[in-house]
Design a protein around this motif. Structure first.
Motif, mmCIF file in Angstrom:
data_model
loop_
_atom_site.group_PDB
_atom_site.id
_atom_site.type_symbol
_atom_site.label_atom_id
_atom_site.label_comp_id
_atom_site.label_asym_id
_atom_site.label_seq_id
_atom_site.Cartn_x
_atom_site.Cartn_y
_atom_site.Cartn_z
ATOM 1 N N SER A 72 2.280 1.902 12.339
ATOM 2 C CA SER A 72 2.141 0.501 12.699
ATOM 3 C C SER A 72 0.673 0.255 13.013
ATOM 4 N N ALA A 73 0.025 -0.509 12.162
ATOM 5 C CA ALA A 73 -1.405 -0.786 12.349
ATOM 6 C C ALA A 73 -1.630 -1.617 13.600
ATOM 7 N N THR A 74 -0.706 -2.548 13.887
ATOM 8 C CA THR A 74 -0.888 -3.401 15.062
ATOM 9 C C THR A 74 -0.563 -2.661 16.364
ATOM 10 N N ASN B 282 3.649 0.858 6.451
ATOM 11 C CA ASN B 282 3.157 0.116 7.617
ATOM 12 C C ASN B 282 4.204 -0.850 8.180
ATOM 13 N N LYS B 283 3.918 -1.338 9.354
ATOM 14 C CA LYS B 283 4.756 -2.333 10.055
ATOM 15 C C LYS B 283 6.101 -1.750 10.470
ATOM 16 N N GLY C 209 -1.357 -5.029 5.394
ATOM 17 C CA GLY C 209 -1.991 -4.643 6.654
ATOM 18 C C GLY C 209 -3.211 -3.747 6.505
ATOM 19 N N LYS C 210 -3.847 -3.800 5.351
ATOM 20 C CA LYS C 210 -5.038 -2.956 5.107
ATOM 21 C C LYS C 210 -6.168 -3.270 6.074
ATOM 22 N N SER C 211 -6.465 -4.572 6.230
ATOM 23 C CA SER C 211 -7.572 -4.967 7.114
ATOM 24 C C SER C 211 -7.265 -4.617 8.564
ATOM 25 N N THR C 212 -6.022 -4.863 8.955
ATOM 26 C CA THR C 212 -5.611 -4.533 10.321
ATOM 27 C C THR C 212 -5.776 -3.041 10.571
ATOM 28 N N ASN D 236 -1.593 -8.451 2.266
ATOM 29 C CA ASN D 236 -0.641 -8.656 3.387
ATOM 30 C C ASN D 236 0.103 -7.424 3.881
ATOM 31 N N ASP E 220 7.020 -1.110 13.245
ATOM 32 C CA ASP E 220 7.457 -1.787 14.475
ATOM 33 C C ASP E 220 8.451 -2.895 14.168
HETATM 34 P P1 GDP Z 1 -4.204 -7.093 4.143
HETATM 35 O O1 GDP Z 1 -4.085 -8.302 3.294
HETATM 36 O O2 GDP Z 1 -3.528 -5.913 3.487
HETATM 37 O O3 GDP Z 1 -5.598 -6.783 4.585
HETATM 38 O O4 GDP Z 1 -3.293 -7.378 5.445
HETATM 39 P P2 GDP Z 1 -3.763 -7.845 6.896
HETATM 40 O O5 GDP Z 1 -4.377 -6.711 7.628
HETATM 41 O O6 GDP Z 1 -4.549 -9.084 6.790
HETATM 42 O O7 GDP Z 1 -2.338 -8.113 7.572
HETATM 43 C C1 GDP Z 1 -1.451 -9.104 7.079
HETATM 44 C C2 GDP Z 1 -0.513 -9.547 8.193
HETATM 45 O O8 GDP Z 1 0.323 -8.463 8.599
HETATM 46 C C3 GDP Z 1 -1.249 -9.981 9.446
HETATM 47 O O9 GDP Z 1 -0.576 -11.073 9.988
HETATM 48 C C4 GDP Z 1 -1.145 -8.780 10.352
HETATM 49 O O10 GDP Z 1 -1.201 -9.100 11.721
HETATM 50 C C5 GDP Z 1 0.211 -8.229 9.983
HETATM 51 N N1 GDP Z 1 0.314 -6.782 10.241
HETATM 52 C C6 GDP Z 1 -0.528 -5.812 9.847
HETATM 53 N N2 GDP Z 1 -0.132 -4.606 10.279
HETATM 54 C C7 GDP Z 1 1.016 -4.808 10.960
HETATM 55 C C8 GDP Z 1 1.924 -3.937 11.676
HETATM 56 O O11 GDP Z 1 1.767 -2.722 11.766
HETATM 57 N N3 GDP Z 1 3.005 -4.541 12.247
HETATM 58 C C9 GDP Z 1 3.224 -5.879 12.181
HETATM 59 N N4 GDP Z 1 4.315 -6.349 12.778
HETATM 60 N N5 GDP Z 1 2.393 -6.713 11.535
HETATM 61 C C10 GDP Z 1 1.306 -6.195 10.939
#
Ligand code: GDP
Ligand code: MG
Length: 167
Positions: free
Chosen positions: A149-151, A118-119, A14-17, A12, A121
């Protein structure tokens, strides 16, 4: 320049994002099958003469059940040695017990580790980040500490530059 880049971090953060953002949705690989003996290749980012192979590290699969995880984690540190750079992703607002588990692996790494916060934002008052960043900086001699911010794509060009500098 070419080399392997491991992305680690608890679920969670944000690795995949991030990987989708770096590689583009179309070339990120969705298969869960291991493609090398030690790493699962997530995709390749080619930028001029630089090729970064992004990998998932076995034993850092904290998406898996905890019991399995514990066993697998024992091999994680050695797997981290096989890469040229480690990206350690954390959430700027949430520091959890699982982050600590990943941090412990990272602390044993002899490979350069870039800390990605990350995040950003979601952080309204950026100054509030400082104590967390300062504390994290005491935990390991990180090659870089970069808020991203990955998103939103914040600092991802800078991240690419940093990765390239280590390959
Ligand atoms: P993973 O489990 O590490 O692969 O995490 P995901 O990539 O699945 O991201 C988990 C949640 O965090 C998702 O709902 C993403 O949209 C959110 N997320 C990822 N990066 C960011 C970011 O830079 N900003 C915000 N606000 N949300 C993010
Ligand atoms: Mg994921």
């Amino acid at each position: 320049h070419s080399g392997f880049v491991a992305i680690v971090g608890r679920p969670n953060v944000g690795k995949s994002t991030l990987i989708n953002r770096i590689l583009g949705q179309k070339i990120s690989i969705t298969s869960n099958k291991p493609q090398t003996t030690r790493h699962r290749i997530l995709g390749v980012d080619t930028d001029g003469d630089c090729q970064a192979v992004y990998v998932d590290t076995p034993g850092m699969h904290i998406e898996e059940p905890r019991a399995i995880n514990r066993v697998m984690n024992q091999t994680a540190s050695s797997a981290l040695k096989d890469v040229d750079l480690v990206l350690f992703v954390v959430d700027s607002l949430k520091w959890l017990e699982d982050d600590k588990m990943v941090l412990e692996k990272v602390q044993r790494s002899k490979v350069p580790v870039v800390l990605l916060v990350n995040k950003v934002d979601q952080v309204k008052n950026k100054e509030k980040l400082l104590p967390h960043l300062q504390w994290l900086s005491t935990q390991h001699d990180f090659a870089e500490i970069l808020p991203i911010s990955a998103t939103h794509g914040d600092n991802l060009d800078e991240l690419r530059k940093i990765v390239r500098g280590h390959l």
